[in-house]
Write a protein that holds these residues in place. Structure first.
Motif, mmCIF file in Angstrom:
data_model
loop_
_atom_site.group_PDB
_atom_site.id
_atom_site.type_symbol
_atom_site.label_atom_id
_atom_site.label_comp_id
_atom_site.label_asym_id
_atom_site.label_seq_id
_atom_site.Cartn_x
_atom_site.Cartn_y
_atom_site.Cartn_z
ATOM 1 N N GLN A 1 -18.613 -6.671 -34.121
ATOM 2 C CA GLN A 1 -19.129 -6.489 -32.634
ATOM 3 C C GLN A 1 -17.184 -6.202 -32.239
ATOM 4 N N ALA A 2 -16.552 -6.386 -32.029
ATOM 5 C CA ALA A 2 -15.356 -6.082 -31.781
ATOM 6 C C ALA A 2 -15.063 -4.665 -31.549
ATOM 7 N N GLU A 3 -15.013 -4.243 -32.789
ATOM 8 C CA GLU A 3 -14.710 -3.067 -32.735
ATOM 9 C C GLU A 3 -15.468 -1.538 -32.152
ATOM 10 N N GLN A 4 -16.614 -2.490 -31.942
ATOM 11 C CA GLN A 4 -17.325 -1.554 -30.822
ATOM 12 C C GLN A 4 -17.476 -2.040 -29.980
ATOM 13 N N ARG A 5 -17.133 -3.158 -29.136
ATOM 14 C CA ARG A 5 -16.544 -3.164 -27.569
ATOM 15 C C ARG A 5 -15.251 -2.117 -27.583
ATOM 16 N N GLY A 6 -14.575 -2.000 -28.639
ATOM 17 C CA GLY A 6 -13.375 -1.248 -28.318
ATOM 18 C C GLY A 6 -12.616 -2.315 -27.546
ATOM 19 N N HIS A 7 -10.936 -1.590 -27.499
ATOM 20 C CA HIS A 7 -10.097 -2.213 -26.936
ATOM 21 C C HIS A 7 -10.562 -2.818 -25.276
ATOM 22 N N ASN A 8 -12.141 -2.790 -24.945
ATOM 23 C CA ASN A 8 -12.370 -3.708 -23.703
ATOM 24 C C ASN A 8 -11.420 -4.796 -23.142
ATOM 25 N N ARG A 9 -10.472 -5.923 -23.330
ATOM 26 C CA ARG A 9 -9.510 -6.738 -23.173
ATOM 27 C C ARG A 9 -10.987 -7.813 -22.838
ATOM 28 N N ARG A 10 -11.574 -7.551 -21.348
ATOM 29 C CA ARG A 10 -12.548 -8.616 -20.750
ATOM 30 C C ARG A 10 -13.692 -8.769 -21.623
ATOM 31 N N ALA A 11 -13.568 -7.950 -22.429
ATOM 32 C CA ALA A 11 -15.140 -7.864 -23.526
ATOM 33 C C ALA A 11 -14.980 -9.095 -24.476
ATOM 34 N N GLY A 12 -13.434 -9.595 -24.457
ATOM 35 C CA GLY A 12 -12.818 -10.410 -25.943
ATOM 36 C C GLY A 12 -14.300 -11.025 -26.902
ATOM 37 N N ILE A 13 -14.440 -11.217 -27.935
ATOM 38 C CA ILE A 13 -15.183 -12.374 -28.343
ATOM 39 C C ILE A 13 -14.826 -13.843 -28.681
ATOM 40 N N VAL A 14 -15.571 -14.543 -28.191
ATOM 41 C CA VAL A 14 -15.642 -16.073 -28.698
ATOM 42 C C VAL A 14 -16.832 -16.504 -29.042
ATOM 43 N N GLU A 15 -16.318 -17.233 -30.347
ATOM 44 C CA GLU A 15 -17.198 -18.001 -31.456
ATOM 45 C C GLU A 15 -16.646 -19.566 -31.326
ATOM 46 N N THR A 16 -16.262 -20.733 -31.434
ATOM 47 C CA THR A 16 -16.606 -21.566 -31.301
ATOM 48 C C THR A 16 -17.489 -22.833 -31.686
ATOM 49 N N GLU A 17 -18.458 -22.411 -31.973
ATOM 50 C CA GLU A 17 -19.671 -23.517 -32.112
ATOM 51 C C GLU A 17 -19.170 -24.109 -33.203
ATOM 52 N N PHE A 18 -20.170 -24.996 -33.608
ATOM 53 C CA PHE A 18 -20.305 -25.474 -34.642
ATOM 54 C C PHE A 18 -21.544 -25.313 -35.746
ATOM 55 N N PRO A 19 -21.310 -24.265 -35.902
ATOM 56 C CA PRO A 19 -22.891 -24.280 -36.739
ATOM 57 C C PRO A 19 -24.037 -25.158 -37.536
ATOM 58 N N VAL A 20 -25.606 -24.719 -37.531
ATOM 59 C CA VAL A 20 -25.939 -25.495 -38.293
ATOM 60 C C VAL A 20 -25.961 -25.261 -40.076
ATOM 61 N N GLU A 21 -25.515 -23.660 -39.878
ATOM 62 C CA GLU A 21 -25.467 -23.154 -41.358
ATOM 63 C C GLU A 21 -23.782 -23.669 -42.185
ATOM 64 N N ASP A 22 -23.693 -24.304 -43.525
ATOM 65 C CA ASP A 22 -22.327 -24.412 -43.948
ATOM 66 C C ASP A 22 -21.722 -22.871 -44.455
ATOM 67 N N LYS A 23 -20.883 -22.977 -43.276
ATOM 68 C CA LYS A 23 -20.093 -22.003 -43.814
ATOM 69 C C LYS A 23 -19.653 -21.635 -45.383
ATOM 70 N N PHE A 24 -19.478 -23.161 -46.503
ATOM 71 C CA PHE A 24 -19.160 -22.604 -46.962
ATOM 72 C C PHE A 24 -20.199 -21.385 -48.774
ATOM 73 N N ASP A 25 -21.847 -21.575 -47.598
ATOM 74 C CA ASP A 25 -22.107 -20.611 -48.281
ATOM 75 C C ASP A 25 -21.862 -19.327 -47.831
#
Ligand code: SAM
Ligand code: SF4
Length: 474
Positions: free
Chosen positions: A119-143
């Motif tokens: 996703q970040a690559e698609q947005r290119g280097h438009n800094r204002r569009a940086g991606i933030v992912e800090t949720e606590f998702p329901v799925e187990d990341k280890f899977d």
């Protein structure tokens, strides 16, 4: 064929971050990234941050400033991701303040890295569009995180960390962990075993089970039964090839009798216990919301020593907590004198935004904290030196880990995590050598090999049935 993309991960802080960095690297290896040793050389730089460090966020911003400068000097753009606990705590603020950052990802979302990078690559280097992912998702990341390849395991050497539990429900008033890592969650037993079997197949001999509150482990087995840390340790010690098991970090409150008995009954469980106490003053322990007092700590130490007489303790201490008086600090020094530690970490209290202690009355001046930490560390250093000196003449099993400074030397670890230098060929890496300690210096021990798997010609000898340390009588 296109050139593989290069990845540089800089990790700060605890063992959980070391483990996370490896799993991020494994996951991105599947996407075609290869590791490189310098940030300058990388196409993707990940800063895996730690919030326990003093002025943690500020240090990350200066690191990012340095990165931007080196990018400008080289006239080259790299993708930059900030991960770890500072990412979780600061979130979008990082993108606002550091325009070089493309992606901010919290510890519970590492499995989404490939998708987030795309996703970040698609947005290119438009800094204002940086991606933030800090949720606590329901799925187990280890899977979803990729397993390391056999080659990657072999490259990392014969010891490995395995996260078995994450997060913390204890809410000590000084600590950010419950806010950055979330609630306490234990991984299921069979998934941990599967990971350990893979590691053992790649040559790992020693596993350290890690978690912010590892002895609160309560994972499910395949039958849906809740299993505690003692059973987890026992099952891991049974995996062919695994010779040693450790666990860290524990809370005194969760040091139950079954776990103490495991130290008596399982030779593979190393006789070295990191058990943070933080303070020796009951008044301060209550203000810290530690849920234990000094008496409980002494009781646990006595019980563990009765179960496993050759055990050594390490701990964490905080000095200068708000309201700490000279008497409170004297109680800490007294606790250290009474217990005797083989090693320890000690910190000056520093306020973490958002924690209850940050708003408490009685914040202490820097010179008081400095004087106390100086006195405490002098005592702890003296105890460490005495413990190391008492190892002279002892026989230990040493797990040979890596080449030493000079040709013909290898460095191994004693049951007490001391570095021990011996003379042995490279092929002996990954084997247990029986060593008598000859010399002790401030940094390491050195010794002579008198036997062990080193001579057996086969690294897969399995779990030792004897204690891995004993005193050799002169
Ligand atoms: N879960 C562990 C425990 O219960 O002790 C360790 C958590 S923390 C990652 C490691 C150590 O950092 C703590 O044991 C504590 O001594 C220290 N620490 C945490 N917050 C601190 C603060 N605000 N100021 C100074 N030291 C701190
Ligand atoms: Fe932090 Fe206390 Fe939990 Fe340890 S037990 S992670 S110090 S809140």
């Amino acid at each position: 064929m296109s050139e593989p993309r290069k990845l540089y991960v800089r990790s700060f802080g605890c063992q959980m971050n070391v483990y996370d960095a490896q799993r991020m690297t494994d996951t991105l290896a599947k996407e075609g990234y290869v590791e490189t040793d310098t940030a300058e050389d990388a196409d993707l730089v990940i800063l895996n941050t730690c919030h326990i460090r003093e002025k943690a966020a500020e240090k990350v911003y200066s690191e990012l400033g340095r990165l931007r400068k080196s990018q400008e000097e080289a006239g080259r753009r790299q993708m930059v991701a900030v991960a770890g606990c500072v990412a979780q705590a600061e979130g979008a603020e990082i993108i606002k303040r550091a325009r070089t950052v493309d992606l901010v990802v919290g510890p519970q979302s590492y499995h989404k890295l490939p998708e987030l990078i795309a996703q970040a690559e698609q947005r290119g280097h438009n800094r204002r569009a940086g991606i933030v992912e800090t949720e606590f998702p329901v799925e187990d990341k280890f899977d979803f995180l990729a397993h390391p390849t056999r080659a990657a395991i072999a490259k990392r050497g014969p010891t490995a960390f395995v996260t078995v539990q994450e997060g913390c429900d204890k809410f000590c008033t000084f600590c950010v962990v419950p806010y950055t890592r979330g609630a306490e969650v234990s991984r299921p037993l069979d998934k941990i075993l599967d990971e350990v079997i893979r590691l053992a197949d790649g040559g790992v001999r020693e596993v350290t089970l890690i978690g912010q509150n590892v002895n609160a482990y309560h994972g499910l087995d395949v039958a849906g039964r809740t299993v505690g840390l003692p059973e987890l340790v026992r099952r891991i010690a049974e995996v062919p090839g695994i010779a040693r098991v450790r666990y860290t970090t524990s809370h005194p409150r969760d040091m139950d009798d079954e776990l103490i008995a495991a130290h008596r009954d399982m030779p593979a469980l190393m006789p070295y216990l990191h058990l943070p106490v933080q303070s020796g003053s009951n008044r301060i322990l209550a203000a810290m919301n530690r849920k234990h007092d000094r008496e409980l700590f002494f009781e646990i130490v006595d019980k563990v020593r009765a179960a496993r007489p050759d055990i050594a303790f390490s701990s964490d201490f905080i000095v200068g907590f708000p309201g700490e008086t000279d008497e409170d600090f004297a109680d800490t020094m007294d606790l250290v004198e009474r217990v005797g530690f083989a090693s320890a970490f000690s910190f000056k209290y520093s306020s973490r935004p958002g924690t209850p202690a940050a708003g408490m009355d009685g914040q202490l001046p820097e010179d008081v904290k400095s004087a106390r930490i100086y006195a405490l560390q002098a005592l702890l250093d003296k105890q460490k030196a005495a413990f190391d000196a008492a190892c002279r003449g002892r026989r230990f099993d040493i797990l040979l880990e890596k080449p030493g400074r000079f040709p013909g030397q290898l460095i191994g670890r004693s049951p007490y995590l001391q570095s021990v230098v011996v003379e042995a060929p490279r092929e002996a890496i990954g084997r247990l050598a029986s060593v008598v300690v000859r010399e002790v210096s401030t940094k390491s021990l050195s010794g002579d090999i008198i036997g062990g798997e080193f001579f057996a010609g086969d690294a897969g000898v399995g779990v030792h049935s004897v204690r891995q340390s004993e005193k050799v009588e002169a």
